[in-house]
Design an enzyme around this catalytic site. Structure first.
Site, short mmCIF file in Angstrom:
data_model
loop_
_atom_site.label_atom_id
_atom_site.label_comp_id
_atom_site.label_asym_id
_atom_site.label_seq_id
_atom_site.Cartn_x
_atom_site.Cartn_y
_atom_site.Cartn_z
CB SER A 125 -0.86 -0.02 1.27
OG SER A 125 -1.46 1.23 1.47
CE1 TYR A 153 -3.66 -2.82 5.59
CE2 TYR A 153 -3.36 -0.47 5.18
CZ TYR A 153 -3.58 -1.75 4.70
OH TYR A 153 -3.72 -1.96 3.35
CE LYS A 157 -1.31 -4.74 3.55
NZ LYS A 157 -1.63 -5.93 2.80
P1 NAD Z 1 -10.77 -7.17 1.59
O1 NAD Z 1 -10.94 -7.18 3.06
O2 NAD Z 1 -11.97 -6.98 0.75
O3 NAD Z 1 -10.05 -8.51 1.13
C1 NAD Z 1 -9.13 -9.20 1.95
C2 NAD Z 1 -9.56 -10.66 2.00
O4 NAD Z 1 -8.65 -11.41 2.77
C3 NAD Z 1 -10.92 -10.85 2.62
O5 NAD Z 1 -11.71 -11.60 1.75
C4 NAD Z 1 -10.64 -11.58 3.91
O6 NAD Z 1 -11.70 -12.45 4.25
C5 NAD Z 1 -9.36 -12.31 3.60
N1 NAD Z 1 -8.51 -12.61 4.75
C6 NAD Z 1 -8.08 -11.74 5.70
N2 NAD Z 1 -7.31 -12.39 6.57
C7 NAD Z 1 -7.23 -13.67 6.17
C8 NAD Z 1 -6.57 -14.83 6.66
N3 NAD Z 1 -5.84 -14.80 7.77
N4 NAD Z 1 -6.70 -15.99 5.99
C9 NAD Z 1 -7.44 -16.05 4.87
N5 NAD Z 1 -8.10 -15.00 4.37
C10 NAD Z 1 -7.99 -13.82 5.02
O7 NAD Z 1 -9.68 -6.08 1.24
P2 NAD Z 1 -9.22 -5.49 -0.15
O8 NAD Z 1 -9.61 -4.08 -0.19
O9 NAD Z 1 -9.61 -6.36 -1.24
O10 NAD Z 1 -7.66 -5.53 0.05
C11 NAD Z 1 -6.86 -6.57 -0.45
C12 NAD Z 1 -5.42 -6.32 -0.10
O11 NAD Z 1 -5.03 -5.07 -0.64
C13 NAD Z 1 -5.14 -6.23 1.39
O12 NAD Z 1 -3.90 -6.83 1.64
C14 NAD Z 1 -5.05 -4.75 1.65
O13 NAD Z 1 -4.24 -4.47 2.74
C15 NAD Z 1 -4.43 -4.27 0.37
N6 NAD Z 1 -4.73 -2.86 0.09
C16 NAD Z 1 -6.02 -2.44 0.01
C17 NAD Z 1 -6.31 -1.11 -0.24
C18 NAD Z 1 -7.74 -0.65 -0.30
O14 NAD Z 1 -7.97 0.53 -0.26
N7 NAD Z 1 -8.72 -1.53 -0.43
C19 NAD Z 1 -5.29 -0.20 -0.42
C20 NAD Z 1 -3.99 -0.65 -0.36
C21 NAD Z 1 -3.71 -1.99 -0.11
C1 UD1 Z 2 -6.88 5.41 3.52
C2 UD1 Z 2 -5.79 4.87 4.38
C3 UD1 Z 2 -4.73 4.22 3.53
C4 UD1 Z 2 -5.34 3.16 2.63
C5 UD1 Z 2 -6.46 3.81 1.83
C6 UD1 Z 2 -7.15 2.77 1.03
C7 UD1 Z 2 -5.72 6.43 6.26
C8 UD1 Z 2 -4.97 7.50 6.92
N1 UD1 Z 2 -5.19 5.95 5.13
O1 UD1 Z 2 -6.34 6.41 2.67
O2 UD1 Z 2 -3.77 3.61 4.34
O3 UD1 Z 2 -4.37 2.64 1.78
O4 UD1 Z 2 -7.41 4.37 2.72
O5 UD1 Z 2 -8.15 3.32 0.24
O6 UD1 Z 2 -6.77 6.00 6.72
N2 UD1 Z 2 -12.62 11.77 3.38
C9 UD1 Z 2 -13.61 12.63 3.75
N3 UD1 Z 2 -14.71 12.11 4.35
C10 UD1 Z 2 -14.86 10.79 4.60
C11 UD1 Z 2 -13.84 9.90 4.21
C12 UD1 Z 2 -12.70 10.45 3.62
O7 UD1 Z 2 -13.50 13.82 3.55
O8 UD1 Z 2 -15.88 10.38 5.15
C13 UD1 Z 2 -11.43 12.32 2.71
C14 UD1 Z 2 -10.13 12.07 3.49
O9 UD1 Z 2 -9.86 13.16 4.30
C15 UD1 Z 2 -9.13 11.92 2.36
C16 UD1 Z 2 -9.93 11.39 1.19
O10 UD1 Z 2 -11.28 11.61 1.49
O11 UD1 Z 2 -8.64 13.18 2.03
C17 UD1 Z 2 -9.72 9.90 0.98
O12 UD1 Z 2 -9.92 9.24 2.23
P1 UD1 Z 2 -9.95 7.67 2.33
O13 UD1 Z 2 -10.85 7.13 1.33
O14 UD1 Z 2 -10.18 7.33 3.76
O15 UD1 Z 2 -8.48 7.26 1.89
P2 UD1 Z 2 -7.06 7.74 2.44
O16 UD1 Z 2 -7.21 8.45 3.70
O17 UD1 Z 2 -6.35 8.41 1.34
#
Ligand code: NAD
Ligand code: UD1
Length: 688
Positions: A125, A153, A157
């Protein structure tokens, strides 16, 4: 055959990536403990890609169970999504985050090592950079920006990246692609997959979507006093489908390395373009078509002005580029939200595995219940109707034990029947100058699609949805089966979709057979029906059931039950109330419309064609169809343990029997390439 193992494949990004993997020719196995997801996502993946995707409900920390998966499949590489991911939550329960994310990864890597699998694409991330604005010239953020995650978190990572780096240093055959995602948004354009956050969403777009659908009052904008064009912070929002494709590029990149060559490398996955909170807000309002309520609140702790990716490295090395816009993502998110307002959660629907092997999720029993006690169960095998309960009475014959459906003595209980229901005389037909010889499974004829008919197939899905209109609750279930050219001797690739529409008194069934544009055959033959045996007597016999139909005209048949081409009246006039029993049995194709029909009758009138009552109960069954005919079969031949002759009767909507071999009737069943066959049936159970 080698597979890619996807951990967390039922989750938001994982599910989208599995689709892209399959679309790019990869075979996939999913491991997910469903702690933040639903198996329904996997069912929908299969529905979209029309392929079975093996799924294991396994926690990564359970090394033994994980090892079994590696032993069962030839795993070529791993895409590792599984993690807990909520920043705020991680500050409250850090130990669980370290245990799950780091513990899970260590277990995974050990199992990989033990099985000599050394290729991994890891979900990292942008959060590993922490506040990149603390340096000059680090926005847009390049991969060499120093790391300083600010919450547990983000630290998981960061640590996992370090673990992978150290493993590569110790054994340089390991191939690790570290993908640092910026802000993933949007949903699958099909409207079938998307983010399904539990509780109150933390992220901007999921929150905004819930405001739009009426689940939250208004959006709080966290600060408008930043140094941006409108005062709100800047992020790099990337469509989840673009992000998913980045994984394919990374995997292909690793696979193209020289044999024995390893790698550890980080790539940012972002668009390189920053958008403010207001930019995103306006784009989403546009997708919704109205202004959404918001208020400007104070800054959220931990937020920084600008986190935009420098994605040049991924663009040049991986030959990957984000192509979809924030507007595209908003449009897809809105489609997902309106079509699935509560994500995968449907409050009156539950499922259970309907296989002897409880780890095999391919055949499941799906039960929907209504406030008045009406309850309907459907299964993937044959997209069948297993049970209907009205006023406490079971009104459809079905087995409780899934293995009973596979027995030879099962008289097609509840199942979908296809590709051609009923008989094809002489097990052959001619079409466009070709003679198609089918397997004869009933004397010289082919009955109900042959030896491998739809009743023996496991359908993908279902796509389960619910609509509420005031007090009225309607559930729909879509099942899909792809019937390939040559199956059972039939020409042409047919995609069969069975759509059940269930409310608190009826079961509607829509039969859709698409003869695909890509099919090798110019035309094929289709005639679909459902083979449920109804019994509204409250006992194990339908004797004494009173039926009344809108027609007494049947197709005259010869000794092998094939129509002669003539329309004749039936022995007993069933347009008058007629008591069925040992002396008054039916197995005839009744004609509703002597002119027959076209290929798709779905927009025709859904006509009530038969009603049935029984003096024992207060239940009336009304069977309706858009088809020109229906087979009334009073179940003389039922002979399977627990059921006896006349334990149920069928009202099977259909085209005329053997239509393909009767010149005047053929057009009812011939489906040219690119055309769609369709019909509807509905069974309503009311108080008599
Ligand atoms: P998500 O929660 O929808 O998917 C994660 C999946 O992993 C879930 O289905 C959950 O049931 C499964 N899981 C968690 N722990 C487990 C375990 N111990 N054993 C087996 N399964 C397990 O999340 P996502 O948004 O799809 O994210 C996927 C990956 O991407 C994560 O590693 C997350 O940290 C990373 N990531 C997500 C974002 C985001 O904004 N969504 C941003 C940056 C990185
Ligand atoms: C957050 C996580 C980041 C993660 C990402 C995944 C934090 C500090 N960071 O990023 O680690 O990888 O999500 O998508 O939590 N906002 C509002 N109102 C809301 C929600 C958000 O104004 O109700 C604004 C926030 O201030 C930010 C932007 O929207 O400026 C995006 O927020 P968000 O979707 O939570 O993502 P990040 O904070 O960028």
């Amino acid at each position: 055959m080698s597979y890619i193992l996807v951990t967390g494949g039922a989750g938001y990004i994982g599910s989208h990536t599995v689709i892209e993997l399959v679309n790019h020719g990869y075979k996939v196995v999913i491991v997910d403990n469903l702690c933040n997801s639903s198996y329904d996502a996997v069912a929908r993946i299969e529905y979209i890609v029309k392929q079975h995707v093996p799924f294991f409900n396994v926690d990564l920390r359970d090394s033994d169970a994980l090892d079994k998966v590696f032993k069962q499949y030839d795993i070529q590489g791993v895409i590792h999504f599984a993690a807990l991911k909520a920043v705020g939550e991680s500050t409250k329960i850090p130990l669980q985050y370290y245990d799950n994310n780091i513990g899970g990864t260590i277990s995974l890597l050990n199992v990989m090592k033990a099985n000599s699998v050394k290729t991994v694409v890891f979900s990292s991330s942008a959060t590993v950079y922490g506040d990149a604005t603390r340096f000059e010239n680090m926005i847009p953020i390049p991969e060499h920006c120093p790391n300083d995650p600010t919450n547990p978190y983000g630290k998981t990572k960061y640590m996992i990246e370090q673990i992978l780096k150290d493993i590569h240093t110790a054994d340089n055959q390991w191939r690790s692609a570290i993908l640092r995602y910026f802000n993933p948004i949007g949903a699958h354009p099909s409207g079938l997959l998307g983010e399904d956050p539990l509780g109150i969403p933390n992220n901007l777009l999921p929150y905004l979507a819930q405001v739009a659908i009426g689940r939250r009052d208004k959006l709080s904008i966290f600060g408008n006093d930043y140094d941006s064009h409108d005062g709100t912070p800047i992020r790099d929002y990337i469509h989840v489908v673009d992000l998913a494709k980045g994984h394919i590029s990374a995997l292909n990149y690793l696979n193209k390395l020289e044999t024995g060559e390893g790698l550890f490398r980080e790539w940012n996955l972002g668009t390189g373009k920053g958008s403010t909170v207001f930019d995103v807000y306006h784009a989403f309002c546009k997708a919704v078509g109205r202004e959404l309520p918001y208020e400007v609140a104070g800054r959220r702790g931990g937020d920084v002005l600008n986190l935009t990716a420098n994605a040049t490295r991924a663009n040049t090395e991986l030959k990957w580029e984000a192509t979809l816009s924030v507007e595209d993502a908003c449009k897809d998110l809105w489609k997902w939200t309106t079509e699935n307002p509560f994500g995968f959660n449907i409050d009156n629907y539950k499922w259970q595995v309907f296989n002897d092997d409880k780890s095999d999720y391919s055949n499941r029993l799906h039960t929907v219940s209504f406030a008045n006690g009406f309850k309907v169960s459907l299964a993937n095998r044959g997209a069948l109707l297993q049970s209907v309960v009205k006023n406490g009475t079971s009104v459809v014959c079905g087995f409780q034990d899934p293995s009973r459906y596979i027995e030879k003595s099962n008289p097609f209980f509840g199942t979908t029947v296809g590709r051609v229901a009923n008989r094809i005389g002489g097990a052959k037909f001619e079409l466009n100058g070709n003679t198609y010889q089918l397997a004869a499974n009933e004397g010289a004829n082919t009955l109900h699609g042959g030896f491998h008919g739809y009743d023996k197939q496991t359908f993908f899905g279902p796509v389960a949805k619910q609509e509420k209109n005031g007090d009225k609750v309607v559930n729909t279930f879509l099942f899909k089966y792809e019937d390939k050219d040559g199956n059972n001797g039939f020409p042409g690739d047919v995609e069969c979709v069975i759509k059940y529409t269930v409310d608190d008194e009826s079961v509607g069934i829509e039969f859709i057979g698409s003869h695909l544009e890509t099919s090798p055959a110019e035309a094929t033959v289709i005639n679909l029906t459902n083979h449920s045996y109804f019994n509204i007597s409250g006992t194990d016999s339908t004797d004494g059931t009173v039926v009344k139909a809108i027609t007494n005209t049947q197709l005259e048949v010869d000794d092998s039950l094939l129509p002669t081409g003539k329309f004749v009246p039936t022995h007993t006039d069933i347009t008058k109330p007629t008591k069925i029993g040992p002396d008054c049995a039916f197995d005839y194709c009744f004609v509703v419309n002597e002119a027959g029909s076209g290929i798709d009758t779905r927009s025709d009138e859904l006509k009530p064609v038969l009603e049935a009552t029984h003096p024992n109960t207060n239940i009336k069954l009304v069977a309706a169809t858009t088809d020109p005919a229906f087979q009334l079969y009073t179940g003389t031949g039922i002979d399977t343990p627990g059921f006896k002759p006349r334990s149920g009767f069928c009202v099977e909507n259909s085209r005329f029997v053997n239509a393909i071999n009767v010149p005047e009737w053929r057009k009812q069943v011939i489906v040219k390439r690119g055309e769609t066959y369709g019909s509807k049936a509905k069974y309503t159970f009311v108080d008599a």
